[in-house]
Design an enzyme around this catalytic site. Structure first.
Site, PDB file in Angstrom:
ATOM      1  N   THR A 272      43.331  -9.802 -24.038  1.00 61.97           N
ATOM      2  CA  THR A 272      44.648  -9.404 -24.535  1.00 61.97           C
ATOM      3  C   THR A 272      45.719 -10.432 -24.189  1.00 61.97           C
ATOM      4  O   THR A 272      45.635 -11.125 -23.156  1.00 61.97           O
ATOM      5  CB  THR A 272      45.068  -8.051 -23.930  1.00 61.97           C
ATOM      6  OG1 THR A 272      46.430  -7.754 -24.282  1.00 61.97           O
ATOM      7  CG2 THR A 272      44.968  -8.070 -22.411  1.00 61.97           C
TER       8      THR A 272
ATOM      9  N   TYR B 236      47.248  -3.057 -17.199  1.00 63.82           N
ATOM     10  CA  TYR B 236      46.378  -3.311 -18.350  1.00 63.82           C
ATOM     11  C   TYR B 236      46.057  -4.797 -18.451  1.00 63.82           C
ATOM     12  O   TYR B 236      44.882  -5.195 -18.523  1.00 63.82           O
ATOM     13  CB  TYR B 236      47.046  -2.812 -19.631  1.00 63.82           C
ATOM     14  CG  TYR B 236      46.346  -3.260 -20.885  1.00 63.82           C
ATOM     15  CD1 TYR B 236      45.060  -2.819 -21.175  1.00 63.82           C
ATOM     16  CD2 TYR B 236      46.972  -4.127 -21.781  1.00 63.82           C
ATOM     17  CE1 TYR B 236      44.403  -3.233 -22.327  1.00 63.82           C
ATOM     18  CE2 TYR B 236      46.323  -4.542 -22.941  1.00 63.82           C
ATOM     19  CZ  TYR B 236      45.039  -4.101 -23.203  1.00 63.82           C
ATOM     20  OH  TYR B 236      44.393  -4.520 -24.337  1.00 63.82           O
TER      21      TYR B 236
END
Length: 334
Positions: free
Chosen positions: A123, A147
């Protein structure tokens, strides 16, 4: 290079949004596919019937290893995990369990069973809040939320494992994924999704009253957050291209940005939704969410140079139109 017809790819999280599109792309390219998904957030109906679905968690090492052996898996595409940035801030341990610890189990299963190729769904959140308008693969990785950190930790594991074992990998750092399969075979189906374009087309089709805009005072041209949006089918195609490269060059690994190299603000995205749907969605300005940077745009020159991949659906209105078509199809299913 191995014959695709003799190669089976295991896709973890293949019943989810991005994973199901990767399954379609692999099958369309001639690979055999086995999907491993616990169906906590995925849907069995989203898995193409040409693939084999095994319902289990990736940390269930016994079943995963048996599947690798039984299906003669030669590559793993790893999408399974938790993906909501604000939730990672309030429940960090969930993300370190589902994204980092579970990935470690999967990687160990791959090493134990001798899987030579691994593609990881990483990501752009690994970059945190960049100092420049665009970020390249050499930009500092300083995640500002659990995250992003959970994904960066998995990248580190893959780097170390590839140095110690006969495995190569590709880590694709996604920017904002949106849209749906142009043939209407899959799309974003999760209830309560937080992806902006998904939320906006839900509002345009009457499933939501409004669209929340989290932050109107960012240091951006119109005060709303700017993101690089990539069509999910283009992203799936990039995974197939990355696999082909790993097979062709077994001694090399790659970390690549997966984006289009330009950004759109929240308001610009909502303007596109208004254009495509001919409905003016209600905008509901709110405060910023924890862990959200003002802007995040890819320098995608490396992926364009490295992979045999050219985006086919790099158009915001087209992304919105595909998302809208899928949303309408979901309404028919209900």
């Amino acid at each position: 290079m191995a014959d695709k017809r003799d190669m089976t790819v295991m896709v973890t999280g293949g019943a989810g949004y991005i994973g199901s599109h990767a399954v379609l792309a692999l099958l369309d390219a001639g690979y055999d596919v086995v999907v491993v998904d616990n169906l906590v957030t995925g849907f069995s109906w989203a898995v193409d019937e040409r693939a084999t679905l095994i319902e289990c968690a990736i940390e269930d090492e016994g079943r995963v290893r048996a599947a690798i052996r039984g299906h003669h898996v030669q590559a793993i595409m790893h999408f399974a995990g938790s993906v909501v940035v604000p939730e990672s801030v309030t429940d960090p341990l969930k993300y370190y369990r589902n994204n980092t610890a579970a990935s470690r189990s999967l990687i160990e299963s791959a090493v134990t069973e001798g899987v030579p190729h691994f593609i990881f769904s990483s990501t752009a959140a690994t970059y945190g809040t960049p100092d420049t308008e665009t970020v390249s693969e050499t930009s500092p990785t300083v995640p500002i939320n659990p995250y992003g950190m959970s994904k960066l930790m998995t990248e580190a594991m893959l780097r170390d494992v590839a140095a110690a074992h006969p495995m190569n990998y590709a880590a694709l750092r996604y920017f904002n994924v949106a849209g749906a399969d142009p043939q209407g075979r899959s799309g974003q189906s999760t209830a309560g999704a937080t992806h902006l374009i998904k939320v906006a087309v839900e509002a345009a089709t009457g499933k939501r009253d409004s669209v929340a805009i989290f932050g109107t005072d960012f240091d951006t041209p119109d005060g709303t957050g700017v993101r690089d949006y990539i069509h999910v089918s283009d992203l799936a195609a990039a995974h197939v291209a990355a696999l082909a490269l790993l097979i062709a060059e077994p001694g090399r690994s790659h970390t690549l940005n997966a984006g289009y190299g330009r950004g759109f603000s929240v308001n610009e995205v909502l303007d596109a939704v208004d254009r495509v749907t001919n409905v003016q969605v209600v905008r509901n300005p709110q405060g910023r969410r924890a862990g959200d940077p003002a802007a995040l745009i890819s320098d995608n020159s490396a992926i364009l140079k490295t992979l045999d991949w050219t985006p086919a659906r790099d158009d915001l209105d087209l992304i919105v139109a595909d998302a809208l078509a899928w949303e309408r199809k979901l309404s028919e299913r209900a």
